[in-house]
Scaffold this motif. Structure first.
Motif, short mmCIF file in Angstrom:
data_model
loop_
_atom_site.label_atom_id
_atom_site.label_comp_id
_atom_site.label_asym_id
_atom_site.label_seq_id
_atom_site.Cartn_x
_atom_site.Cartn_y
_atom_site.Cartn_z
N ASN A 1 0.82 -1.22 0.00
CA ASN A 1 0.00 0.00 0.00
C ASN A 1 0.85 1.27 0.00
N ILE A 2 2.01 1.21 -0.67
CA ILE A 2 2.90 2.37 -0.77
C ILE A 2 2.88 2.86 -2.21
N VAL A 3 2.66 4.14 -2.41
CA VAL A 3 2.63 4.71 -3.75
C VAL A 3 3.79 5.68 -3.88
N ASP A 4 4.60 5.51 -4.92
CA ASP A 4 5.72 6.40 -5.19
C ASP A 4 5.34 7.32 -6.34
N GLU A 5 6.13 8.34 -6.57
CA GLU A 5 5.84 9.24 -7.67
C GLU A 5 7.11 9.91 -8.17
N ILE A 6 7.11 10.28 -9.44
CA ILE A 6 8.22 11.04 -10.02
C ILE A 6 7.98 12.51 -9.71
N VAL A 7 8.96 13.13 -9.05
CA VAL A 7 8.79 14.54 -8.68
C VAL A 7 9.60 15.48 -9.57
N TRP A 8 10.74 14.99 -10.08
CA TRP A 8 11.56 15.77 -11.02
C TRP A 8 12.00 14.84 -12.14
N VAL A 9 12.25 15.41 -13.30
CA VAL A 9 12.95 14.72 -14.38
C VAL A 9 14.04 15.66 -14.87
#
Length: 456
Positions: free
Chosen positions: A26-34
């Motif tokens: 139940n852990i969601v990651d995300e891209i914050v910078w590219v």
């Protein structure tokens, strides 16, 4: 601008990983910078924050602004490292890896608590830390190649000094220059025999299985740096150890065996191999030091007092006495002049010491002494843990003051050169930012970034 094929592939892989992680934990990651072709994940920012906290480093401002910008800057340097074909010294990486792992475990209290803190296995922590250390070396390689060779003229240094607000000048603590003469008390043979007999008993207990090496080291070793770790030392190369120790330690090839007794300038040791990695070795040892009776110390003090009287009565100079009579091999060939070898000191490689940088026994004696004054003989414990009789002379004293161009030219020069390096690095980074693709998640844009041009 559209995503490159590499970024699209990384996004697909990341989505699969994130979905898998979400379904399991139940852990969601995300891209914050590219940055260019490289993505920065929220989880990586959190990991970076924990590393900074573990190393007691200061974060400037909001960590969720400072950290991703710093990670983006690192990626620019790593990209340049590929172009410059910068190479990594793997032996240095291994050495630093062991140092930081030991520090991390010490900070958290145990390997189990370290795993709990980072939420991953010890093996994964090591792998990630190794990657970070390799990247640090690559970044340093780029910085050294492009910004290290800064040369300023005396007029440029003076101009820099004149622009510094007085309240920004560093305070230079009191420094002293000291000469020393030591006399080592004679160690009775019965004390040496007693130490050797104890070490033989420990060897017998280990070989018979009655006690483990680490338990005996914890209980009896007189090396304060390793005793609490069961005698365990960090990974070392031959050159990092005194020759007598390294010759025996690196000849060991069976971790179940205990070495013969080894005598060094620190005392007497028995050694056990833990692990070998190329030209590096990890060992544990038990150190014992023969006890010096007060009678022997008194005899050494009397002999040194006689030498001191010869200096006072001008029968011999302090320089000559240090050269011909001193037992301190680190200073006797330098007329007794002590040299600051602390790696983290501004005075490294010079004869100047802050009081806090001197041996504590010497610091107690010279604190109120005047230039040219010579102490009476006293007993001190050397940095190698030996009791010796000593007499010291203060040859120079520079009281604490605000840095100024006349007395502290080298410090001002270093400040000016560092300032110029930072200017060059800032210009270089600014140009890099302007030429590379950058995308920042809208929720992470509300920051006062150090460099302009991230938001496009």
């Amino acid at each position: 601008m559209k995503f490159s094929a590499k970024i699209l592939l990384s996004l697909v892989v990341f989505t699969l990983m994130a979905n898998s992680a979400a379904s399991q934990n139940n852990i969601v990651d995300e891209i914050v910078w590219v940055v260019g072709d490289e993505a920065i994940l929220k989880s990586e920012v959190e990991e970076y924050r924990k590393d900074i906290q573990m190393q007691n480093q200061r974060i400037e401002g909001d960590p969720y602004c400072f950290i991703p910008e710093q990670m983006a800057i690192n990626k620019l340097f790593l990209d340049q490292a590929k172009l410059d074909s910068i190479e990594v010294n793997e032996a240095n990486v291994n050495r630093m890896l062991e140092y930081y792992m030991n520090e991390y475990i010490s900070s958290t209290g145990s390997a189990e608590k370290l795993q709990e803190y980072f939420g991953k296995s010890l093996r994964k922590i090591r792998e990630d830390l190794r990657t970070q250390l390799r990247e640090q070396q690559l970044i340093q390689g780029v910085q050294q190649k492009h910004f290290e060779n800064v040369s300023l003229t005396p007029s440029e240094i003076r101009k820099f000094y004149n622009t510094i607000p007085q309240d920004s000048l560093p305070f230079i603590p009191t420094t002293m220059e000291v000469q020393i003469i030591t006399v080592e008390p004679e160690v009775p043979l019965k004390e040496i025999d007693a130490v050797k007999n104890r070490l033989r008993e420990y060897t017998e207990q280990i070989n018979s299985g009655k006690s483990s090496f680490s338990t005996l080291a914890l209980l009896h070793s007189e090396d304060p740096g390793t005793a609490l770790k069961g005698g365990e030392m960090d990974f070392q190369t031959r050159a990092q150890l005194v020759p007598e120790f390294s010759n025996v330690a690196f000849a060991l090839n069976d971790p179940t065996k205990v070495s013969n007794i080894v005598e060094t300038e620190y005392g007497y040791h028995i050694i056990q191999l833990i692990e070998r990695r190329g030209d590096m070795g990890k060992f544990r040892h038990i150190l014992l030091k023969p006890k010096i009776p007060q009678e022997q110390l008194d005899t050494a003090l009397v002999r040194l007092d006689s030498i001191r009287n010869g200096i006072v009565n001008k029968k011999i100079t302090f320089d000559e006495a240090a050269t011909f009579f001193s037992a301190d091999k680190d200073t006797r060939n330098n007329k007794g002049i002590m040299v600051n070898n602390r790696s983290n000191s501004q005075n490294t490689g010079t004869p100047r010491f802050q009081l806090s940088e001197l041996n504590q026994d010497i610091a107690k004696v010279v604190g109120e002494m005047k230039v040219g004054e010579m102490s009476k003989p006293f007993v001190m414990v050397t940095d190698k843990g030996k009791q010796v009789a000593a007499v010291v002379k203060v040859t120079n004293r520079n009281d604490g003051h605000k840095a100024n161009i006349n007395n502290d030219y080298q410090i001002i020069k270093q400040m000016a050169e560092n300032d110029r390096r930072q200017e060059l690095m800032d210009d270089w980074l600014q140009k890099k930012i302007e030429t590379i693709y950058v995308r920042i998640d809208p929720n992470w844009k509300g920051c006062d970034f150090k460099y302009k041009g991230w938001l496009k």
